[in-house]
Design an enzyme around this catalytic site. Structure first.
Site, PDB file in Angstrom:
ATOM      1  CB  SER A  50       0.396   4.040   0.871  1.00  0.00           C
ATOM      2  OG  SER A  50      -0.252   4.999   1.692  1.00  0.00           O
ATOM      3  CE1 TYR A  66       1.132   0.758   4.961  1.00  0.00           C
ATOM      4  CE2 TYR A  66       0.717   3.094   4.589  1.00  0.00           C
ATOM      5  CZ  TYR A  66       0.460   1.775   4.296  1.00  0.00           C
ATOM      6  OH  TYR A  66      -0.470   1.453   3.318  1.00  0.00           O
TER       7      TYR A  66
END
Length: 263
Positions: A144, A157
Site C-alpha cells: 500500500s 495498517y
C-alpha cells in the site's frame, strides 16, 4: 535484447483471491497464460475459480488462512500437485483495521500483522524455498502507499504493510540472482475494503472525497482524478511477474494516481 513476451512460466499462486485486487490479479495472470492457484480465507474464492474456469483457465482454489504457516505449506504443496511448479507468487491478501493508535483494539493490531505481514512471511518462505531449488521465479507483494506515507487512524495498517515491503525486499536479496521479488503499492482502489471507509459503500460518490483529499487529516488527494480500478493494479503485478521486468528486483512501484506525490 528485447524481453520475452511469452506466457508466464509455471503456475501462479495468488493469495486474497476471493475478490477485489486479488481476483483481478488472478484473472490477469490467467489471461497471461498461467495456471492459477487461488487462496483465501473466504469461501467465495471458489466462485472466483469457477468464473476463471468458465473462461478456459486452469484453476485450483483452496480456503486457508495466510497467517497459518501449516495451512499455507499444505496449500502450496496441493497447488503444485494439481497445477505444476509455482513460477509466480502474488501476495495480495490483506485486511484493514482503522483507529487511532491510542484507541485501537489489540485484536485489530494483531489482525493487521497476522495477515498483512506474517501472511507474506509464510507464503514467501513456502514458495521461496521451492523457487530457490529450481533457480527461477518471481514474487510480487501488493502492499500500500500507506507503507510510506502516514495516515490518521491507519498506523496499524501502515506498519503491517511497511513490514510486508521489507519482508519482500529481504527475500529478494536472499534469493537473487535467480528469483526476483518486487512490491506494488496501490493507493485508493475501488474494492469492498475501500468502500467500507465511505459513508455509504453503495454510493459511487464516496470516491469524490477520496479524490479531493482531506487536509485536516493530512490526507492527499489524487492528481489523476480517479480511484484505481483493481485491474489497474493487476496489470502492474503481471508486468513485474513476467520477463518484461526481468532486470527489476527489490523495487516498490506505487500505483496511486499521484496521491503520494512520488514519495
Amino acid at each position: 535484447m528485447v524481453a520475452s513476451t511469452a506466457p508466464l512460466r509455471g503456475t501462479s499462486f495468488i493469495t486474497g483471491a476471493a475478490g477485489g485486487i486479488g481476483a483481478a490479479v488472478a484473472s490477469a495472470l490467467a489471461r497471461a497464460g498461467s495456471p492459477v492457484a487461488l487462496l483465501d480465507h473466504d469461501e467465495a474464492v471458489h466462485e472466483t475459480a469457477e468464473r476463471l474456469r468458465g473462461s478456459g483457465a486452469e484453476v485450483y482454489s483452496v480456503v486457508a488462512d495466510v497467517a497459518d504457516r501449516h495451512a499455507v505449506d499444505l496449500a502450496v504443496a496441493a497447488a503444485e500437485r494439481r497445477l505444476g511448479p509455482i513460477g509466480v507468487l502474488a501476495n495480495v491478501a490483506g485486511v484493514l483495521r482503522v483507529g487511532p493508535v491510542l484507541d485501537l483494539d489489540d485484536r485489530d493490531w494483531a489482525a493487521c500483522l497476522a495477515v498483512n505481514a506474517t501472511g507474506v512471511w509464510n507464503t514467501g518462505r513456502a514458495v521461496g524455498r521451492l523457487m530457490r531449488e529450481r533457480g527461477a521465479g518471481s514474487i510480487v507483494t501488493v502492499a500500500s502507499n500507506a507503507a510510506a506515507v502516514p495516515r490518521v487512524g491507519m498506523a496499524a495498517y501502515a506498519a503491517s504493510k511497511a513490514a510486508s515491503v521489507m519482508i519482500t525486499r529481504g527475500l529478494g536479496l536472499e534469493l537473487a540472482p535467480h528469483v526476483r521479488c518486487n512490491v506494488v503499492c496501490p493507493g485508493s482502489t475501488d474494492t469492498a475494503m475501500q468502500r467500507a471507509l465511505w459513508p455509504d459503500p453503495e454510493d459511487d460518490g464516496g470516491a469524490d472525497a477520496v479524490v479531493a483529499g482531506s487536509p485536516e487529516s493530512f490526507r492527499l488527494g489524487i492528481p489523476l482524478g480517479r480511484v484505481a480500478d483493481p485491474a489497474d493494479i493487476a496489470d502492474v503485478v503481471v508486468f513485474l511477474a513476467g520477463d518484461a521486468s526481468r532486470h527489476i528486483t527489490l523495487q516498490s512501484l506505487t500505483v496511486d494516481g499521484g496521491a503520494t506525490l512520488g514519495v
